[in-house]
Design a protein around this motif. Structure first.
Motif, short mmCIF file in Angstrom:
data_model
loop_
_atom_site.label_atom_id
_atom_site.label_comp_id
_atom_site.label_asym_id
_atom_site.label_seq_id
_atom_site.Cartn_x
_atom_site.Cartn_y
_atom_site.Cartn_z
N VAL A 73 -2.79 5.05 16.83
CA VAL A 73 -3.44 6.31 16.50
C VAL A 73 -3.26 6.59 15.02
O VAL A 73 -2.15 6.53 14.49
N SER A 74 -4.36 6.88 14.33
CA SER A 74 -4.32 7.15 12.90
C SER A 74 -4.87 8.54 12.62
O SER A 74 -5.85 8.97 13.23
N HIS A 75 -4.24 9.24 11.68
CA HIS A 75 -4.74 10.55 11.27
C HIS A 75 -5.86 10.41 10.25
O HIS A 75 -6.55 11.37 9.95
N ARG A 76 -6.04 9.19 9.74
CA ARG A 76 -7.17 8.92 8.84
C ARG A 76 -8.37 8.47 9.66
O ARG A 76 -8.23 7.78 10.64
N ARG A 77 -9.52 8.82 9.19
CA ARG A 77 -10.74 8.40 9.89
C ARG A 77 -11.29 7.14 9.23
O ARG A 77 -12.42 7.10 8.78
N LEU B 41 -4.94 0.96 4.99
CA LEU B 41 -5.75 1.91 5.75
C LEU B 41 -4.95 2.72 6.76
O LEU B 41 -5.23 3.89 6.98
N TYR B 42 -3.96 2.10 7.36
CA TYR B 42 -3.28 2.74 8.49
C TYR B 42 -1.84 3.09 8.21
O TYR B 42 -1.03 3.18 9.13
N THR B 43 -1.49 3.35 6.96
CA THR B 43 -0.15 3.82 6.64
C THR B 43 0.08 5.16 7.33
O THR B 43 -0.76 6.05 7.26
N GLY B 44 1.18 5.28 8.01
CA GLY B 44 1.48 6.53 8.71
C GLY B 44 0.89 6.62 10.09
O GLY B 44 1.00 7.66 10.73
N SER B 45 0.28 5.55 10.58
CA SER B 45 -0.26 5.56 11.94
C SER B 45 0.87 5.54 12.96
O SER B 45 2.00 5.18 12.64
N SER B 46 0.55 5.90 14.17
CA SER B 46 1.54 5.93 15.24
C SER B 46 1.15 4.97 16.35
O SER B 46 -0.04 4.77 16.61
#
Length: 111
Positions: free
Chosen positions: A49-53, A79-84
């Motif tokens: 899950v990413s908070h970035r689109r 692109l997905y730094t900080g994703s969960s």
């Protein structure tokens, strides 16, 4: 659950009603049972899950051996730094384009 492709792009909400992000990839696990014959069976083991689109991963960056090139590693890290990563056990419900979790966003594992 309809299908794995239907999970991509769905909004994810935690148990407290806080928006976590959107599903950008689905993690799969091969079933170990041998009675399936020639057809391999897979089950969903988790969601990325990413908070970035950003564009979705769709597993296209990995080969069947789960190996990836240095270029795709760099791109996905950017692109997905900080994703969960959300384990499938933490999913309470899916439907209507939204996924609800059983636990708060603070308890999720970061990529």
């Amino acid at each position: 659950m309809a299908g794995v492709g239907d999970l991509i792009g769905q909004s994810v909400w935690d148990s407290e009603g806080v928006w976590v992000g959107q599903v950008v990839d689905v993690r799969m696990r091969k079933n170990r049972r041998a009675d399936f014959g020639m057809q391999q069976q897979f089950t969903v083991s988790g969601l990325v899950v990413s908070h970035r689109r950003a564009p979705v991963m769709l597993g296209r960056t990995r080969d069947p051996g789960n190996r990836t090139s240095w270029l795709f590693k760099l791109l996905s890290r950017t692109l997905y730094t900080g994703s969960s990563i959300v384990s499938w056990d933490a999913v309470a419900s899916t439907g209507n384009g939204e996924i609800t979790l059983r636990k708060p966003a603070k308890a999720l594992q970061r990529v």
